[in-house]
Enzyme design. Structure first.
Site, short mmCIF file in Angstrom:
data_model
loop_
_atom_site.label_atom_id
_atom_site.label_comp_id
_atom_site.label_asym_id
_atom_site.label_seq_id
_atom_site.Cartn_x
_atom_site.Cartn_y
_atom_site.Cartn_z
N LYS A 1 0.80 -1.22 0.00
CA LYS A 1 0.00 0.00 0.00
C LYS A 1 0.83 1.27 0.00
O LYS A 1 0.41 2.31 -0.50
CB LYS A 1 -0.93 -0.01 1.21
CG LYS A 1 -2.00 -1.10 1.20
CD LYS A 1 -3.02 -0.86 0.10
CE LYS A 1 -4.18 -1.84 0.22
NZ LYS A 1 -5.17 -1.67 -0.89
N GLU B 1 -9.62 5.72 3.58
CA GLU B 1 -10.37 4.61 4.16
C GLU B 1 -9.41 3.45 4.34
O GLU B 1 -8.36 3.39 3.72
CB GLU B 1 -11.52 4.20 3.23
CG GLU B 1 -11.12 3.20 2.15
CD GLU B 1 -10.07 3.71 1.18
OE1 GLU B 1 -10.03 4.92 0.92
OE2 GLU B 1 -9.27 2.88 0.67
N SER C 1 1.68 -9.76 -1.00
CA SER C 1 1.34 -8.34 -0.92
C SER C 1 1.55 -7.74 0.47
O SER C 1 1.66 -6.52 0.60
CB SER C 1 -0.11 -8.13 -1.35
OG SER C 1 -0.98 -8.94 -0.58
#
Length: 598
Positions: A291, A313, A580
């Site tokens: 991210k 969010e 990830s």
């Protein structure tokens, strides 16, 4: 819309002038436009991420071509010599084969080419590769060749390219000498050529508002349109700004710790049987997941726009932590909306966000998960749009968010492509990534989309089973609809009411899917499968004990599918899994669900 390739580039200013082109060409064959691998690699730094980088060769060996593809890196290869079919088939990236056209007999050769694309040109003079003269376009009339494979070159310029497109309807037009003055590329002519091909067409209008096939768009209230358009303009500007990319990559290197390794998983390879397995280690990023790649890019963009307040969010908390981290780094105000249910599941990440200075707002509406957090973040943005940027975390939302998130996350796939070529000398056979909204998957897949020999598999959450009402398998069970500003696939009832999604993984617990994924599913370029909660938990144990890597629950879905996929593959094949994120955040869930583990 017909695509544009600007070929024979040698100078940075001309690469930047071609930023709206779909492809740029670097000539490695003897020519007045010839460049070295090192020169092309330096120029490639200024090529937008979604632009193809094509290497032009004349009778080069396979090793020379492969070394150049890896060294620049290139996304396609163009052959202008007498290359045999065996060489065309051996090249691992898409291939363009060039043909000189004098007669109908020359045209007949096009159909026999094994290349992905055929380029038609006038015969060359001093060098192979064209003379800059126009050939008789009428020779192509009635030719039995798929227009989607046809590239027209030869004497094109801003004044005649419209006529060439009208008469030949090609996939792409290729220009070199037609955008030069005194044997040197001309910035004005390059931009005028691109303008002549691209501007004022219906197709371009559609592309500008961000559709992927029928999916995407900007379905937002009037109060947000100004902010969305402002963001679109700002992103289009920085995409072409080398200083922005330099700053972005500086932080990826110096702060995030990129590039991340592509690790050979020896024990998983032995245990699962079948292919060699490699792991793309996004879990090693600062903050523990992919991210942060996107958070840095969007924060830099927000500051360019003069906005120093951020709203975001989060579901699993990884995007929230990445956003809070970057806001601390750049001294930005930060508020993060998170579902009450996810707050319970991700206590550690909630504390990390607070420790970093962010304000975490609990969302109690709906299912109190990611969907509801996005709803509240959008409402907050509407009320504070003048001074606040919405730093969305997945490839979702109104245009340009899906494109922007994809571009910032494409560093995953770009590194993987370069690393696997260095390690194995070829591209992988299969790549797997988990899919919730789809940010890590689209970042991994995008640089491989045109490599048709690479199988791409997205893995969504089947929860307690796709035939129950407890899953998040949007592409398996979803239908067309609008959610959070974009047309996409989503879980909804017959009345169009969005249904609650379920997954043990908070990061996959979302009832929609990024619009580009929906398009890739429709076209068949990416296959989407699903994994249950129990299968994901089993994969957590398996990977932890085989490789000493505790994966995030999201990543565990891809690992579980990899175990199945490996059984269908052979020892001479290669499988890459995008890891990830790491499992630190999921320890409470693991301790609860795996109680009694021995």
């Amino acid at each position: 819309m017909t695509k544009v390739k600007i070929c024979g580039l040698k100078e940075q200013q001309h690469v930047q002038a071609a930023s709206r082109a779909d492809a740029v060409g670097f000539v490695f064959a003897p020519s007045k436009r010839q460049v070295t691998i090192e020169q092309a690699a330096e120029l490639a730094k200024y090529v937008p991420i979604d632009t193809d980088k094509i290497g032009v060769f004349v009778n080069a060996s396979l090793k020379e071509i492969e070394d150049t593809v890896a060294g620049v890196p290139l996304t396609m290869v163009q052959l202008h010599g007498d290359e045999p079919d065996e060489l065309v088939k051996a090249i691992k990236v898409p291939v363009i084969q060039a043909f000189s056209i004098r007669t109908k007999e020359d045209v007949a050769k096009l159909k026999r080419s094994l290349a992905d694309y055929v380029l038609v040109d006038a015969p060359g003079t001093d060098y192979r590769g064209g003379s800059g003269n126009v050939f008789d376009w009428s020779l192509l009339e009635g030719v039995d060749i798929d227009p989607a494979r046809l590239i027209v070159a030869g004497g094109l310029n801003p004044g005649n390219v419209h006529a060439a497109i009208e008469q030949t309807t090609p996939y792409m037009v290729d220009v070199s000498s037609g955008v030069e003055t005194d044997n040197r590329k001309d910035t004005v002519k390059i931009q005028e050529f691109i303008k002549q091909v691209k501007d004022d067409s219906v197709e371009q209008t559609i592309e500008k508002v961000g559709f992927f096939g029928k999916y995407g768009g900007q379905f937002v209230p009037e109060t947000l349109m100004k902010a969305v358009k402002e963001l679109e303009d700002a992103y289009n500007e920085v995409k072409e700004d080398p200083e922005f990319h330099k700053e972005y990559h500086h932080y990826l290197s110096e702060y995030v710790g990129r590039e991340q390794p592509l690790t050979f998983a020896k024990r998983m390879t032995e245990a699962y049987g079948g292919p060699k397995i490699y792991l793309k280690r996004e879990d090693l990023n600062h903050t523990g997941a992919h991210k942060v790649n996107n958070a840095i890019g969007q924060a830099l963009l927000a500051m360019r726009m003069g906005k120093r307040k951020i709203v975001a969010e989060t579901g699993a908390g990884q995007h929230g932590v990445a956003t809070a981290t970057i806001c601390a780094l750049f001294d930005l105000d930060c508020v993060i909306f998170m579902g009450e249910e996810d707050i319970k599941r991700q206590q550690l990440n909630v504390f990390r966000m607070k420790l970093l200075g962010a304000r975490v707002e609990s969302v109690t509406k709906g299912s109190a998960t990611l969907k509801d957090a996005v709803n509240e973040a959008l409402r907050y943005w509407v009320a504070n749009v003048e001074d606040t940027h919405y730093l969305i975390g997945s490839a979702l939302g109104p245009h340009p968010f899906p494109t922007m998130v994809r571009d910032f996350q494409s560093v995953i796939g770009e590194e993987t492509k370069r690393q696997i070529l260095e390690k194995e000398g070829r591209l992988p056979d299969t790549i797997l990534a988990c899919v919730g909204g789809g940010s890590n998957a689209i970042g991994m897949f995008y640089p491989f989309i045109q490599d048709k020999e690479v199988e791409l598999i997205g893995v969504e959450a089947a929860g307690q089973g796709v035939d129950t009402d407890k899953h998040a398998a949007t592409l398996t069970k979803g239908t067309d609809g609008v959610l959070h500003g974009a047309f996409m696939k989503l879980l909804q009832d017959d009345a169009g009411q969005v249904q609650e999604a379920h997954s043990i993984s908070a990061g996959l617990d979302y009832p929609g899917i990024g619009p580009e994924h929906a398009h890739l599913a429709d076209t068949g370029r990416v296959e989407y499968r699903s994994i249950t909660d129990d299968e994901a938990l089993a994969a957590v144990i398996s990977m932890s004990r085989l490789e000493g890597i505790i994966p995030a629950l999201e990543s565990a879905h891809a690992i579980a599918e990899a175990q199945k996929q490996a059984k269908q593959m052979t020892a001479d094949q290669i499988l890459v899994i995008c890891v990830s994120g790491r499992g630190d955040k999921d320890m409470a869930t693991y301790a609860e669900k795996l109680e009694g583990l021995s």
